[in-house]
Motif scaffolding. Sequence first.
Motif: not given
Length: 190
Positions: A95-110
């Motif tokens: 959330e801290h390092h990728y705020p734009e993607q986090w806000a769009r619900d676009a952070v994934y973990y494989l």
Amino acid sequence: MPDTPRPELPVRISVETDVDAETAATYYRLYVETFGHLATKAVARQLLHEDEFLEEMHDPRVSKYVAWDGDDVIGLTTLTKHLETVPWISPAYFEHHYPEQWARDAVYYLGVTLVAKSRRESHVFQAMIAACTELILRERAVCAWDMCFYNDEELGLGPAIRRMLDHHPELQVAPIDRQTYFAAVFSPPA
């Protein structure tokens, strides 16, 4: 007449949100067959306990990218944007390092990618990674994963994945963190 190499058949990939108990048990056997040896290769536990693995198989928040050869499962990749399902990572970091993607619900973990031993020389691994990559590109997302030193530097999986993803110039692949384990070992003076 010499044998001619069999052409590589296309791998079928399905995306599952839940699997039945028998299928989950089959996946777990494949998982242990693939990663069991890491118990003596990596300091951190690399193998989920069976109940943890089965919970992930039934959790609809975790997508299961399943590679098929006919009716046989030959590979599995797990991917989630519900980072709370991955107990060893910090969602707050992303959330801290990728705020734009986090806000769009676009952070994934494989979580895991595995291929049956009999198919490791084929393109199964690449097919599963390609399926996940399509999603990441379509959503302009961030996708993170972790890898122990043995898989990364001894087996060369980290560089291999990077080469696969380098075909997409819009993806920038780089390590984001590292944890180093130390030991102080008693050795009596000579």
